[in-house]
Design a protein around this motif. Structure first.
Motif, PDB file in Angstrom:
ATOM      1  N   ILE A  73       0.862  -1.172   0.000  1.00 55.54           N
ATOM      2  CA  ILE A  73       0.000   0.000   0.000  1.00 55.54           C
ATOM      3  C   ILE A  73       0.902   1.226   0.000  1.00 55.54           C
ATOM      4  CG2 ILE A  73      -1.797   1.271   1.214  1.00 55.54           C
ATOM      5  CD1 ILE A  73      -2.733  -1.326   2.417  1.00 55.54           C
ATOM      6  N   PHE A  74       0.814   2.007  -1.065  1.00 54.93           N
ATOM      7  CA  PHE A  74       1.640   3.190  -1.194  1.00 54.93           C
ATOM      8  C   PHE A  74       0.873   4.424  -0.725  1.00 54.93           C
ATOM      9  CE2 PHE A  74       2.992   0.272  -4.650  1.00 54.93           C
ATOM     10  CZ  PHE A  74       4.244  -0.035  -4.150  1.00 54.93           C
ATOM     11  N   GLU A  75       1.577   5.541  -0.685  1.00 55.93           N
ATOM     12  CA  GLU A  75       0.963   6.782  -0.210  1.00 55.93           C
ATOM     13  C   GLU A  75      -0.220   7.192  -1.085  1.00 55.93           C
ATOM     14  OE1 GLU A  75       2.262  11.381  -0.392  1.00 55.93           O
ATOM     15  OE2 GLU A  75       3.603  10.132   0.807  1.00 55.93           O
ATOM     16  N   CYS A  76      -0.072   7.056  -2.400  1.00 51.19           N
ATOM     17  CA  CYS A  76      -1.167   7.418  -3.305  1.00 51.19           C
ATOM     18  C   CYS A  76      -2.366   6.496  -3.134  1.00 51.19           C
ATOM     19  CB  CYS A  76      -0.680   7.386  -4.754  1.00 51.19           C
ATOM     20  SG  CYS A  76       0.440   8.735  -5.173  1.00 51.19           S
ATOM     21  N   ASP A  77      -2.125   5.232  -2.798  1.00 46.25           N
ATOM     22  CA  ASP A  77      -3.235   4.309  -2.559  1.00 46.25           C
ATOM     23  C   ASP A  77      -4.060   4.743  -1.353  1.00 46.25           C
ATOM     24  OD1 ASP A  77      -2.434   2.742  -4.688  1.00 46.25           O
ATOM     25  OD2 ASP A  77      -1.126   1.507  -3.449  1.00 46.25           O
ATOM     26  N   GLU A  78      -3.384   5.209  -0.320  1.00 41.67           N
ATOM     27  CA  GLU A  78      -4.095   5.662   0.874  1.00 41.67           C
ATOM     28  C   GLU A  78      -4.861   6.955   0.611  1.00 41.67           C
ATOM     29  OE1 GLU A  78      -1.136   6.007   3.855  1.00 41.67           O
ATOM     30  OE2 GLU A  78      -0.932   3.845   4.164  1.00 41.67           O
ATOM     31  N   ILE A  79      -4.268   7.848  -0.177  1.00 43.80           N
ATOM     32  CA  ILE A  79      -4.932   9.120  -0.464  1.00 43.80           C
ATOM     33  C   ILE A  79      -6.147   8.916  -1.359  1.00 43.80           C
ATOM     34  CG2 ILE A  79      -4.645  11.368  -1.591  1.00 43.80           C
ATOM     35  CD1 ILE A  79      -1.719  11.293  -0.731  1.00 43.80           C
ATOM     36  N   PHE A  80      -5.993   8.072  -2.377  1.00 45.38           N
ATOM     37  CA  PHE A  80      -7.070   7.852  -3.342  1.00 45.38           C
ATOM     38  C   PHE A  80      -7.922   6.632  -3.009  1.00 45.38           C
ATOM     39  CE2 PHE A  80      -3.822   9.879  -6.320  1.00 45.38           C
ATOM     40  CZ  PHE A  80      -4.321  11.144  -6.083  1.00 45.38           C
ATOM     41  N   HIS A  81      -7.656   5.981  -1.868  1.00 44.67           N
ATOM     42  CA  HIS A  81      -8.441   4.837  -1.392  1.00 44.67           C
ATOM     43  C   HIS A  81      -8.439   3.703  -2.419  1.00 44.67           C
ATOM     44  CE1 HIS A  81      -9.872   7.428   1.810  1.00 44.67           C
ATOM     45  NE2 HIS A  81     -10.234   8.315   0.903  1.00 44.67           N
ATOM     46  N   MET A  82      -7.227   3.341  -2.862  1.00 42.91           N
ATOM     47  CA  MET A  82      -7.088   2.245  -3.815  1.00 42.91           C
ATOM     48  C   MET A  82      -6.764   0.959  -3.070  1.00 42.91           C
ATOM     49  SD  MET A  82      -7.630   3.819  -6.649  1.00 42.91           S
ATOM     50  CE  MET A  82      -7.138   2.548  -7.804  1.00 42.91           C
ATOM     51  N   LYS A  83      -7.101  -0.183  -3.681  1.00 39.95           N
ATOM     52  CA  LYS A  83      -6.824  -1.487  -3.092  1.00 39.95           C
ATOM     53  C   LYS A  83      -5.346  -1.824  -3.256  1.00 39.95           C
ATOM     54  CE  LYS A  83     -11.440  -3.373  -3.906  1.00 39.95           C
ATOM     55  NZ  LYS A  83     -12.222  -4.449  -4.563  1.00 39.95           N
ATOM     56  N   ARG A 135      -6.487  12.454  -9.582  1.00 44.78           N
ATOM     57  CA  ARG A 135      -7.127  11.277  -8.996  1.00 44.78           C
ATOM     58  C   ARG A 135      -7.599  10.324 -10.093  1.00 44.78           C
ATOM     59  NH1 ARG A 135      -9.911  10.108  -4.194  1.00 44.78           N
ATOM     60  NH2 ARG A 135      -9.418  12.198  -3.433  1.00 44.78           N
ATOM     61  N   HIS A 136      -8.226  10.859 -11.133  1.00 42.27           N
ATOM     62  CA  HIS A 136      -8.723  10.033 -12.235  1.00 42.27           C
ATOM     63  C   HIS A 136      -7.568   9.382 -12.996  1.00 42.27           C
ATOM     64  CE1 HIS A 136     -11.295   8.683 -15.477  1.00 42.27           C
ATOM     65  NE2 HIS A 136     -10.573   9.358 -16.359  1.00 42.27           N
ATOM     66  N   PHE A 137      -6.496  10.127 -13.192  1.00 42.82           N
ATOM     67  CA  PHE A 137      -5.338   9.597 -13.916  1.00 42.82           C
ATOM     68  C   PHE A 137      -4.703   8.438 -13.151  1.00 42.82           C
ATOM     69  CE2 PHE A 137      -1.002   9.518 -15.511  1.00 42.82           C
ATOM     70  CZ  PHE A 137      -1.176   9.713 -16.871  1.00 42.82           C
ATOM     71  N   TYR A 138      -4.616   8.561 -11.835  1.00 44.29           N
ATOM     72  CA  TYR A 138      -4.042   7.475 -11.031  1.00 44.29           C
ATOM     73  C   TYR A 138      -4.975   6.270 -10.995  1.00 44.29           C
ATOM     74  CZ  TYR A 138      -1.636   5.131  -7.199  1.00 44.29           C
ATOM     75  OH  TYR A 138      -0.954   4.215  -6.441  1.00 44.29           O
TER      76      TYR A 138
END
Length: 299
Positions: free
Chosen positions: A25-35, A79-82
């Motif tokens: 789980i990377f920082e961007c995953d936590e910010i964008f609530h990704m699995k 957010r959409h791009f990620y």
């Protein structure tokens, strides 16, 4: 007698156990609530001196239109791009032998650079943006986040504070901003840092729809507002052939956090406060008593 040997039953690992060990789980995953994503980090025995086969990642997707909700502001767009490209971003450096992605962070790009990019993006919404990478040395990352990408030997068209840079790796395909569709190719340009820039590019298309100034894995852009860094990939080498350097860290963020920290309240007792006030009053009285008064002398 029975010569058969009965083997002990091996304990089976359930599916969720395997995912929990290898998932990251990377920082961007936590910010964008990704699995979390499963990444294979096996150490390769291939020598770094052997040539690395780089496959072309040039997009061949048909015409796409970016929805209006993602053009309203830079945060929605990023957010959409990620959300669309997070799998490619996480797996792209894994093609390099013996490399491990440690984190994927947001790039704190200057607001002026964001506005210039969003302005061009709203003017050209017929094609979806391309995912590209840019490798550079540690000192250049700070300049890119502040002024955006700059074309060598040219002044910035709108920002007078931006410096005029000199081309460091030549101009094989003419003047412009060089990026790559391959993270492996961009890693060869990383110098004294373990951070790689993940960018969004708005390439120019001809009348047929073909991308202009695209040469295999290399994409050359003719204007500063056609590309913007969105994320930072931090990585480390797992072999002994490469040297691990420190990742890019922003000093400005730590200063902001220190300013926002809650200061501890200092309680002074009434007894000591009265002594301090009495001392100040005594000094004021002495000053008033022995102050110099001007006298006028008449002839």
């Amino acid at each position: 007698m029975n010569d058969k040997i009965t083997r002990k039953a091996e304990q089976k690992t359930f599916r969720y156990n395997r995912i929990s060990k290898n998932s990251k789980i990377f920082e961007c995953d936590e910010i964008f609530h990704m699995k979390p994503t499963i990444l294979s980090n096996s150490i390769s025995t291939i020598s770094s001196k052997q040539p690395i086969c780089v496959q072309s990642n040039v997009p061949t997707s048909p015409l796409k239109i970016l929805e209006a909700q993602y053009l309203q502001n830079f945060s929605n767009f990023r957010r959409h791009f990620y959300h669309i490209n997070h799998q490619k971003i996480k797996s792209s450096p894994q093609d390099y032998p013996s490399i491990d992605v440690t984190d994927i962070r947001l790039a704190s790009i200057n607001e002026c650079v964001q506005k210039d990019f969003m302005k061009r993006l709203n003017e050209n919404t017929s094609y979806f943006l391309d995912l590209v990478y840019h490798g550079t040395k540690l000192d250049n990352i700070k300049s890119i986040l502040r002024y955006g990408f700059l074309i060598p030997n040219q002044a910035h068209p709108s920002n007078r504070e931006a410096p005029i840079i000199v081309s460091a790796n030549g101009r094989a395909f003419g003047s412009g901003i060089y990026s790559s569709y391959s993270a492996v190719f961009s890693l060869s340009y990383v110098n004294a840092t373990n951070t790689l820039l993940v960018c969004a590019a708005i390439p120019k298309h001809d009348s047929i729809g073909k991308i202009e100034r695209s040469y295999a894995n290399i994409l050359v852009l003719s204007h500063e507002s056609q590309i913007i860094p969105l994320f930072l990939i931090d990585f480390k080498y797992l072999d002994t052939f490469h040297t691990n350097y420190s990742c890019f860290k922003e000093v400005t963020q730590s200063k902001r956090y220190k300013r926002n920290e809650i200061k501890e309240i200092v309680i002074i007792s009434r007894k000591y406060l009265r002594k301090v006030l009495n001392y100040i009053n005594d000094e004021v009285r002495k000053n008033n008593r022995y102050q110099m008064r001007p006298f006028e002398f008449f002839n």
